[in-house]
Design an enzyme around this catalytic site. Structure first.
Site, short mmCIF file in Angstrom:
data_model
loop_
_atom_site.label_atom_id
_atom_site.label_comp_id
_atom_site.label_asym_id
_atom_site.label_seq_id
_atom_site.Cartn_x
_atom_site.Cartn_y
_atom_site.Cartn_z
N ASP A 93 0.87 -1.17 0.00
CA ASP A 93 0.00 0.00 0.00
C ASP A 93 0.91 1.23 0.00
O ASP A 93 2.14 1.13 0.07
CB ASP A 93 -0.97 -0.02 1.20
CG ASP A 93 -2.22 0.84 0.91
OD1 ASP A 93 -2.16 1.71 0.01
OD2 ASP A 93 -3.24 0.67 1.58
C1 NOJ Z 1 -4.04 3.90 0.22
C2 NOJ Z 1 -5.24 3.01 0.39
O1 NOJ Z 1 -5.15 2.28 1.58
C3 NOJ Z 1 -5.44 2.02 -0.76
O2 NOJ Z 1 -6.67 1.39 -0.60
C4 NOJ Z 1 -5.32 2.71 -2.08
O3 NOJ Z 1 -5.53 1.80 -3.13
C5 NOJ Z 1 -3.94 3.34 -2.18
N1 NOJ Z 1 -3.79 4.33 -1.13
C6 NOJ Z 1 -3.68 3.99 -3.52
O4 NOJ Z 1 -4.37 5.16 -3.64
#
Ligand code: NOJ
Length: 719
Positions: A267
């Site tokens: 993430d």
């Molecule tokens: C953080 C989030 O937790 C995740 O769900 C998302 O896909 C990513 N950022 C990318 O934006």
């Protein structure tokens, strides 16, 4: 390309070229701008150089066919080996045409609706140049304080698994290489992000492995069984180890046990965040832990690019690990057909034609109409055509109904409730705000009260602003904001019939609204066509059919409260209120305000004649459960008939109820239908204390009804 050509390509790559494939950065950085407002800070602080940006193998968050075509072309001109970029984005509940939030889609209990929403989101994104969506999010949730409950389909592992599959089918179709209107899906967040302590975002997750496997893992697994191409690791720790560096989760369960050979992405900055977690001393150690755990692509921090080369040179990391990761990335690019056609579906003409087209809006309307849940109705809804209605509240004429993660959807394109109701309502309608989301002026209240005085019935449009849920949107108090509760109190004094429509991203604590209102309609964030769908439900041309997939607590003090809980050794008997030493609160019922599966209709359904085909069943001899459902009201309606079981005695204690099957049926007034469910031994299996997955012989209760609480009962023995 065939496998041999891919292997040949990998062979030709330098170590630097390889690690560049494992870095993902936002489009802003590619375009030379900083990534504003994000946690990672400016490029220099991130430790990202212009060379890294130029070489990185995938891009996050860019959309628009023209921009993507331009970037892909200039990248390809510079790419020594002709390896195209992968474009990924958060297409969560629609791209430009916004569908209801996933929690709302879950409440439709309609897998076709979920699949269609994903298919349309994929089509709009694919023509805009995107290749991968960071969806579906399938985290099981039990805590409405967590803002991200809006992104998932709820608290049940079985239902979440079915929806996970439906979303994957919708996004990916059956042939990614051929079908340029589809995207690769990325299931997230692996694992158990939904169990963050206290509902505080990014917080610790700690649970037994049995609990993890029994409740939290099934939906991710279901998505992968459906062919989902990617997995995203979660931010949280699992058993003390951040997911991004958790070998047992990633290499152990995901790769070795489930044989997942697709791309695993971190993430946002979560590899570097292992330092803040206290799991790595610096970027280099963080990179070491993540690559060993099996993370292929690092999102938004440069631990891999900066440190993998030296980790290999020093012999701490085997180059084979990098090769495996790069190979998976190349294979995904190949599967999407990017080597042959780096622009894939990106097409400015089709983009103009398809985005927000009438067909897509129609599907968004249908999804919204099926996702709303009627929580209470003392007969005030549907509105009588001749009534004088005062529509009052911050959402009466507000376009903030798309919800968090609405991609490139624009609020201005949303159908607002006020104008939609005006169009459909033949009686007299006034529209006033009464207050803001969390503020109220004397003038606002005065205007609303004056309008209310002129009306026969009040419809309040209340809720949370969309940024009160979603990522980083945790709350400790999940009631409506005080200004809106004050509005309810003031209007209640007029003694007029009052219906409320609520727009929100989580189950709310409805104190101050539920008892005060004659009807409550849960609209969630219903998306682009939300106002139209809600107006049709209010006026009765659509009969509401949504059913809750997350319990609504009596108050936040009960949280977590979920239907598939255990009984305890001292269960409370509600008929004996005086008992002290039983499992209960002294200031609140144990039961939630509204249970899982709950939802009303403008008609009524009667359940009768539950029969179980045999007293005994075995692995070889499944049994059937029949129940007769009758539409006892005056209008046609859709009922979701739900079957739950309870394993009376287990080696490990078993939940009071577990959803095992359901069927949505359409009944005309007076019509009755016998619904038949088959129960097989497979459905009775669970994880034992040694983690084996099997059923135990013995007594099972079976419950069928309109929700997890109000059911008919039968029983059988598994032999
Ligand atoms: C953080 C989030 O937790 C995740 O769900 C998302 O896909 C990513 N950022 C990318 O934006």
């Amino acid at each position: 390309m065939d496998q041999k050509q891919i292997a040949g390509l990998l062979n030709e790559m330098t170590l630097e070229e390889k690690v560049a494939q494992l870095l993902q950065l936002t489009a802003h950085l590619h375009e030379g701008a900083e990534d504003k407002g994000q946690i990672t800070g400016p490029k220099e602080e991130m430790g990202v150089t212009a060379e890294m940006v130029n070489a990185s193998g995938s891009v996050l968050g860019l959309s628009g066919a023209a921009s993507i075509i331009a970037l892909q072309k200039s990248y390809m001109e510079k790419s020594r080996l002709g390896i195209p970029l992968l474009f990924m984005a958060d297409v969560i509940h629609g791209f430009k045409t916004i569908f209801p939030i996933p929690l709302a889609l879950g409440c439709s209990w309609d897998l076709g609706v979920a699949e269609k929403s994903a298919e349309i989101a994929a089509k709009e994104s694919a023509v805009s140049g995107i290749h991968v969506t960071f969806a579906p999010m399938v985290d099981l949730v039990r805590d409405p304080r967590w803002g991200r409950v809006m992104e998932t389909t709820g608290e049940d592992p079985y239902l979440n698994s079915l929806f996970a599959r439906a979303f994957v089918r919708g996004y990916q179709g059956s042939n990614l290489a051929e079908d340029k209107d589809r995207l690769a899906a990325c299931v997230k967040h692996f694992a158990a992000y939904g169990a963050a302590e206290g509902g505080r975002d990014y917080n610790t997750v700690d649970m037994s492995e049995r609990q993890l496997r029994e409740y939290y893992l099934p939906a991710y697994k279901a998505a992968l069984e459906e062919g989902c191409e990617m997995v995203m690791a979660s931010f949280n720790t699992v058993d003390g180890i951040p997911a991004s560096g958790n070998e047992k989760l990633m290499r152990g369960i995901l790769r070795d046990e489930w044989n997942f050979d697709g791309v695993l992405i971190s993430d946002w900055a979560s590899i570097r965040e292992m330092i803040a977690h206290g799991a790595a001393e610096d970027d280099c150690e963080a990179a070491y832990r993540a690559i060993r755990a099996g993370v292929d692509i690092e999102m938004m921090t440069p631990c891999y690019v900066r440190h993998l080369p030296q980790l290999i040179e020093s012999g701490r990391v085997d180059e084979e690990l990098i090769d495996e990761a790069v190979l998976r990335v190349l294979q995904l690019k190949n599967k999407l057909g990017l080597f042959e056609n780096p622009l894939r579906g990106a097409d400015p003409n089709r983009e103009r034609e398809l985005l927000l087209c009438r067909e897509h809006r129609k599907a968004a309307y249908e999804a919204a109409a099926k996702s709303c849940v009627l929580l209470k109705n003392n007969g005030v809804l549907p509105l009588k055509p001749e009534s004088r209605v005062a529509l009052i509240g911050p959402f009466a004429d507000h376009e903030d109904i798309l919800g968090w993660w609405s991609c490139v959807g624009e609020k201005e394109d949303a159908v607002k409730l006020g104008p939609a109701l005006q169009e459909r309502f033949t009686g007299k309608l006034s529209v006033t705000a009464g207050c803001g989301i969390d503020s109220m002026t004397a003038e606002q209240l005065e205007a609303a009260t004056a309008a209310a005085r002129e009306a026969d019935v009040l419809v309040l449009a209340l809720g949370e602003a969309s940024d009160m849920s979603g990522e980083g949107g945790s709350r400790t108090d999940i009631t409506l904001p005080e200004a809106q509760l004050e509005l309810v109190r003031q209007l209640k004094r007029l003694g007029k019939p009052m219906a409320a429509v609520i727009f929100n991203g989580r189950p709310l604590d409805l104190n101050g609204l539920f008892d005060e209102s004659d009807a409550v309609l849960e609209a969630w964030f219903p998306g682009t066509e939300g106002g139209a769908a809600v107006a049709d439900i209010l006026t009765g041309s659509v009969n509401p059919s949504g059913r809750l997939t997350m319990s609504f607590p009596q108050s936040v003090g009960q949280v977590p409260v979920y239907y598939n809980a255990f009984n305890t050794g001292r269960p409370m008997d509600p008929s004996k209120t005086g008992e002290r030493y039983v499992s209960k609160y002294i200031d609140s019922p144990n039961e939630p305000l509204l249970p899982f599966g709950y939802g009303l209709s403008y008609t009524t359904f009667d359940y009768s004649g539950l029969t179980v085909s045999s007293d005994e069943m075995s692995a070889e001899q499944p049994l059937t459960v029949n129940v007769t459902v009758t539409n006892t009201g005056a209008r046609a309606g859709v009922e979701t008939v739900q079957l739950y079981i309870r394993d009376a005695v287990g080696e490990v204690v078993r939940p009071l109820r577990e959803l095992k099957a359901f069927e949505r049926i359409d009944l005309q007034p007076g019509e009755c239908r016998t619904v038949t469910f088959t129960i097989t031994e497979e459905q009775l299996r669970y994880h034992h204390s040694d983690l084996s997955f099997a059923s135990d012989p013995g007594l099972f209760q079976v419950f069928v009804g309109p929700n997890s609480r109000d059911t008919l009962e039968g029983a059988f023995r598994l032999i």
